[in-house]
Design a protein around this motif. Sequence first.
Motif, PDB file in Angstrom:
ATOM      1  N   ASN A 194       0.846  -1.203   0.000  1.00  9.62           N
ATOM      2  CA  ASN A 194       0.000   0.000   0.000  1.00  9.62           C
ATOM      3  C   ASN A 194       0.879   1.250   0.000  1.00  9.62           C
ATOM      4  O   ASN A 194       0.833   2.065   0.929  1.00  9.62           O
ATOM      5  N   PRO A 195       1.680   1.448  -1.047  1.00 11.07           N
ATOM      6  CA  PRO A 195       2.680   2.522  -1.031  1.00 11.07           C
ATOM      7  C   PRO A 195       2.098   3.933  -1.018  1.00 11.07           C
ATOM      8  O   PRO A 195       2.783   4.874  -0.621  1.00 11.07           O
ATOM      9  N   LYS A 196       0.839   4.103  -1.439  1.00  9.61           N
ATOM     10  CA  LYS A 196       0.249   5.437  -1.483  1.00  9.61           C
ATOM     11  C   LYS A 196      -0.533   5.786  -0.215  1.00  9.61           C
ATOM     12  O   LYS A 196      -1.172   6.837  -0.139  1.00  9.61           O
ATOM     13  N   CYS A 197      -0.470   4.907   0.773  1.00  8.95           N
ATOM     14  CA  CYS A 197      -1.149   5.170   2.039  1.00  8.95           C
ATOM     15  C   CYS A 197      -0.610   6.457   2.673  1.00  8.95           C
ATOM     16  O   CYS A 197       0.593   6.752   2.601  1.00  8.95           O
ATOM     17  N   ASN A 198      -1.486   7.238   3.267  1.00  8.72           N
ATOM     18  CA  ASN A 198      -1.063   8.429   4.005  1.00  8.72           C
ATOM     19  C   ASN A 198      -0.498   8.006   5.351  1.00  8.72           C
ATOM     20  O   ASN A 198      -1.186   7.330   6.141  1.00  8.72           O
ATOM     21  N   ILE A 199       0.741   8.411   5.605  1.00  9.55           N
ATOM     22  CA  ILE A 199       1.460   7.970   6.801  1.00  9.55           C
ATOM     23  C   ILE A 199       1.850   9.183   7.637  1.00  9.55           C
ATOM     24  O   ILE A 199       2.441  10.136   7.128  1.00  9.55           O
ATOM     25  N   HIS A 200       1.513   9.128   8.904  1.00  9.18           N
ATOM     26  CA  HIS A 200       1.780  10.222   9.839  1.00  9.18           C
ATOM     27  C   HIS A 200       2.582   9.632  10.999  1.00  9.18           C
ATOM     28  O   HIS A 200       2.099   8.744  11.703  1.00  9.18           O
ATOM     29  N   ILE A 201       3.810  10.098  11.178  1.00  8.28           N
ATOM     30  CA  ILE A 201       4.683   9.578  12.239  1.00  8.28           C
ATOM     31  C   ILE A 201       5.016  10.701  13.217  1.00  8.28           C
ATOM     32  O   ILE A 201       5.528  11.751  12.821  1.00  8.28           O
ATOM     33  N   VAL A 202       4.716  10.465  14.491  1.00  6.87           N
ATOM     34  CA  VAL A 202       5.075  11.417  15.546  1.00  6.87           C
ATOM     35  C   VAL A 202       6.457  11.028  16.050  1.00  6.87           C
ATOM     36  O   VAL A 202       6.665   9.921  16.555  1.00  6.87           O
ATOM     37  N   THR A 203       7.422  11.941  15.924  1.00  3.86           N
ATOM     38  CA  THR A 203       8.818  11.600  16.189  1.00  3.86           C
ATOM     39  C   THR A 203       9.569  12.760  16.826  1.00  3.86           C
ATOM     40  O   THR A 203       9.199  13.925  16.647  1.00  3.86           O
ATOM     41  N   ASN A 204      10.636  12.432  17.557  1.00 11.14           N
ATOM     42  CA  ASN A 204      11.497  13.493  18.089  1.00 11.14           C
ATOM     43  C   ASN A 204      12.677  13.794  17.168  1.00 11.14           C
ATOM     44  O   ASN A 204      13.528  14.632  17.505  1.00 11.14           O
ATOM     45  N   MET A 205      12.758  13.104  16.029  1.00 12.68           N
ATOM     46  CA  MET A 205      13.758  13.380  14.984  1.00 12.68           C
ATOM     47  C   MET A 205      15.199  13.100  15.426  1.00 12.68           C
ATOM     48  O   MET A 205      16.137  13.586  14.815  1.00 12.68           O
ATOM     49  N   GLN A 206      15.387  12.267  16.436  1.00 12.61           N
ATOM     50  CA  GLN A 206      16.739  11.987  16.924  1.00 12.61           C
ATOM     51  C   GLN A 206      17.337  10.701  16.360  1.00 12.61           C
ATOM     52  O   GLN A 206      18.545  10.508  16.428  1.00 12.61           O
ATOM     53  N   SER A 207      16.503   9.816  15.790  1.00 15.27           N
ATOM     54  CA  SER A 207      16.991   8.475  15.428  1.00 15.27           C
ATOM     55  C   SER A 207      16.718   8.103  13.979  1.00 15.27           C
ATOM     56  O   SER A 207      16.480   6.939  13.676  1.00 15.27           O
ATOM     57  N   ILE A 208      16.719   9.068  13.071  1.00 15.18           N
ATOM     58  CA  ILE A 208      16.451   8.756  11.671  1.00 15.18           C
ATOM     59  C   ILE A 208      17.763   8.352  10.999  1.00 15.18           C
ATOM     60  O   ILE A 208      18.565   9.183  10.582  1.00 15.18           O
ATOM     61  N   THR A 209      17.967   7.055  10.928  1.00  6.70           N
ATOM     62  CA  THR A 209      19.194   6.488  10.379  1.00  6.70           C
ATOM     63  C   THR A 209      19.162   6.536   8.848  1.00  6.70           C
ATOM     64  O   THR A 209      18.103   6.762   8.241  1.00  6.70           O
ATOM     65  N   PRO A 210      20.316   6.302   8.184  1.00  7.10           N
ATOM     66  CA  PRO A 210      20.313   6.216   6.714  1.00  7.10           C
ATOM     67  C   PRO A 210      19.329   5.174   6.187  1.00  7.10           C
ATOM     68  O   PRO A 210      18.678   5.390   5.160  1.00  7.10           O
ATOM     69  N   GLU A 211      19.202   4.036   6.887  1.00  5.65           N
ATOM     70  CA  GLU A 211      18.239   3.011   6.453  1.00  5.65           C
ATOM     71  C   GLU A 211      16.819   3.559   6.539  1.00  5.65           C
ATOM     72  O   GLU A 211      16.017   3.370   5.606  1.00  5.65           O
ATOM     73  N   ALA A 212      16.502   4.231   7.646  1.00  5.92           N
ATOM     74  CA  ALA A 212      15.163   4.805   7.789  1.00  5.92           C
ATOM     75  C   ALA A 212      14.900   5.841   6.704  1.00  5.92           C
ATOM     76  O   ALA A 212      13.817   5.878   6.103  1.00  5.92           O
ATOM     77  N   MET A 213      15.891   6.665   6.410  1.00  8.40           N
ATOM     78  CA  MET A 213      15.720   7.703   5.396  1.00  8.40           C
ATOM     79  C   MET A 213      15.466   7.091   4.022  1.00  8.40           C
ATOM     80  O   MET A 213      14.619   7.583   3.249  1.00  8.40           O
ATOM     81  N   SER A 214      16.165   6.012   3.706  1.00  8.44           N
ATOM     82  CA  SER A 214      15.976   5.377   2.397  1.00  8.44           C
ATOM     83  C   SER A 214      14.566   4.817   2.259  1.00  8.44           C
ATOM     84  O   SER A 214      13.986   4.811   1.165  1.00  8.44           O
ATOM     85  N   ILE A 215      13.992   4.357   3.365  1.00  9.29           N
ATOM     86  CA  ILE A 215      12.621   3.843   3.346  1.00  9.29           C
ATOM     87  C   ILE A 215      11.632   4.998   3.206  1.00  9.29           C
ATOM     88  O   ILE A 215      10.688   4.935   2.411  1.00  9.29           O
ATOM     89  N   LEU A 216      11.831   6.065   3.952  1.00  5.77           N
ATOM     90  CA  LEU A 216      10.927   7.215   3.910  1.00  5.77           C
ATOM     91  C   LEU A 216      10.857   7.815   2.511  1.00  5.77           C
ATOM     92  O   LEU A 216       9.796   8.275   2.069  1.00  5.77           O
ATOM     93  N   LYS A 217      11.979   7.790   1.803  1.00  5.51           N
ATOM     94  CA  LYS A 217      12.026   8.361   0.452  1.00  5.51           C
ATOM     95  C   LYS A 217      11.157   7.589  -0.538  1.00  5.51           C
ATOM     96  O   LYS A 217      10.789   8.116  -1.590  1.00  5.51           O
ATOM     97  N   GLN A 218      10.804   6.351  -0.200  1.00  5.40           N
ATOM     98  CA  GLN A 218       9.983   5.534  -1.099  1.00  5.40           C
ATOM     99  C   GLN A 218       8.482   5.659  -0.815  1.00  5.40           C
ATOM    100  O   GLN A 218       7.681   5.023  -1.495  1.00  5.40           O
ATOM    101  N   LEU A 219       8.135   6.469   0.163  1.00  2.63           N
ATOM    102  CA  LEU A 219       6.727   6.622   0.543  1.00  2.63           C
ATOM    103  C   LEU A 219       6.288   8.045   0.216  1.00  2.63           C
ATOM    104  O   LEU A 219       6.636   8.994   0.922  1.00  2.63           O
ATOM    105  N   PRO A 220       5.524   8.244  -0.854  1.00  2.00           N
ATOM    106  CA  PRO A 220       5.212   9.598  -1.326  1.00  2.00           C
ATOM    107  C   PRO A 220       4.323  10.409  -0.394  1.00  2.00           C
ATOM    108  O   PRO A 220       4.337  11.638  -0.435  1.00  2.00           O
ATOM    109  N   ASN A 221       3.540   9.722   0.452  1.00  2.00           N
ATOM    110  CA  ASN A 221       2.596  10.438   1.313  1.00  2.00           C
ATOM    111  C   ASN A 221       2.989  10.357   2.786  1.00  2.00           C
ATOM    112  O   ASN A 221       2.152  10.188   3.668  1.00  2.00           O
ATOM    113  N   ILE A 222       4.291  10.487   3.036  1.00  2.00           N
ATOM    114  CA  ILE A 222       4.803  10.449   4.401  1.00  2.00           C
ATOM    115  C   ILE A 222       4.808  11.845   4.999  1.00  2.00           C
ATOM    116  O   ILE A 222       5.188  12.817   4.351  1.00  2.00           O
TER     117      ILE A 222
END
Length: 374
Positions: A194-222
């Motif tokens: 479901n790649p077009k799902c609207n995704i809302h993440i509540v975060t403190n922005m302290q732990s966004i690793t390169p792996e996490a960033m690569s995944i986020l880039k593939q989700l257009p509605n993040i």
Amino acid sequence: MIQGCKVPSVSLNISPQGDLTLCCSAGLHTIGHISKVNSLEDFFNSSVMDYYRDELAKGNIETLNPCNICHKRNKEGFTTFRNRIEDYFTFPRDELDKKARAVGMNVPIRHLEYTLSNICNQSCAMCSSWFSHTWKEIDKKFGRKVYPLAKLNEESIEKIEKVLYGLDYIEIKGGEPFADIRNLRILKKLIEVNPKCNIHIVTNMQSITPEAMSILKQLPNIKLFASIDGVGKVYDWIRGGNFEKTVSNMENFYNETGNTIQIGTTISLYNFYSLERVQEYFENKPYIHNIVFDNWVRSPLYSSPLCLPEDMFNKRLEELKQRINIVPVKWETRSKSHTLYDLKQLFLEETEKMNEHRGFNLFDHVPELKEWYK
């Protein structure tokens, strides 16, 4: 009369303890447990959920627990979770869904809000080990009740994965979602089903690793909702994090994805006299979508602005209303066992403990608090 809430028609909430609730506003009113259901979709289409849908459709929101909480706040003029969901979903299928369930057909969950665990990399001053496992040692040190690590198991995660295909909207919370790497597994599954799902993440922005960033880039509605409660040392003191690292990660997310970030500020007594600084620092930054001041600390009461005398609270609130887009609350005494003087003493004692734990003094950075105490 305000119409009945439509949230149970589309939504389900899962806590890190596995409790199933109608929504985040009904967190203390458990209606099931993820370990006790065959599937989340079966539970969503069960008689338990039908009861709440039917009662709300009849207009019984004023007497239905816990839905009457939101109803009361709506009548007072405040925006609640139901308003956000009802703004997003237009509910053209209510009758069709009801007919489908009547003949034994399952209707998919359209909005899911979940928290995998209370694993967190920060120790916010108004928090506890119930919400952040980082607080475990601090609670011991401060002589408070210590709560165990709360964590959904493998079977529960598999149940979540099975409903991802039908979602329009998913909200991921913590703890800190990016500190529990199992959330990356769920995001990867969304890319698959479901790649077009609207995704809302509540975060403190302290732990966004390169792996996490690569995944986020593939989700257009993040969309990321960043918890920012101060600027500079005030942020560091309140959240037990690093402000400069947080800002750097926010800029990096924007540069990598092109998506802006919404800031949510939790309003406590610790930052009540410095909220304008958050607005001033971020309001013209290209990576910021908007800044929301609507989450008021109510517990523990000594860390809430509501423990100020009524005249002081109202004076400061009026100042803030002229400077920032703050969602106001009405001053009210909530403690039957403590006077305002008692709360003031508790605030000082707990703040001094945290000053020692953090290694620097909050009063040096928010002098208005020192003046209030004097």
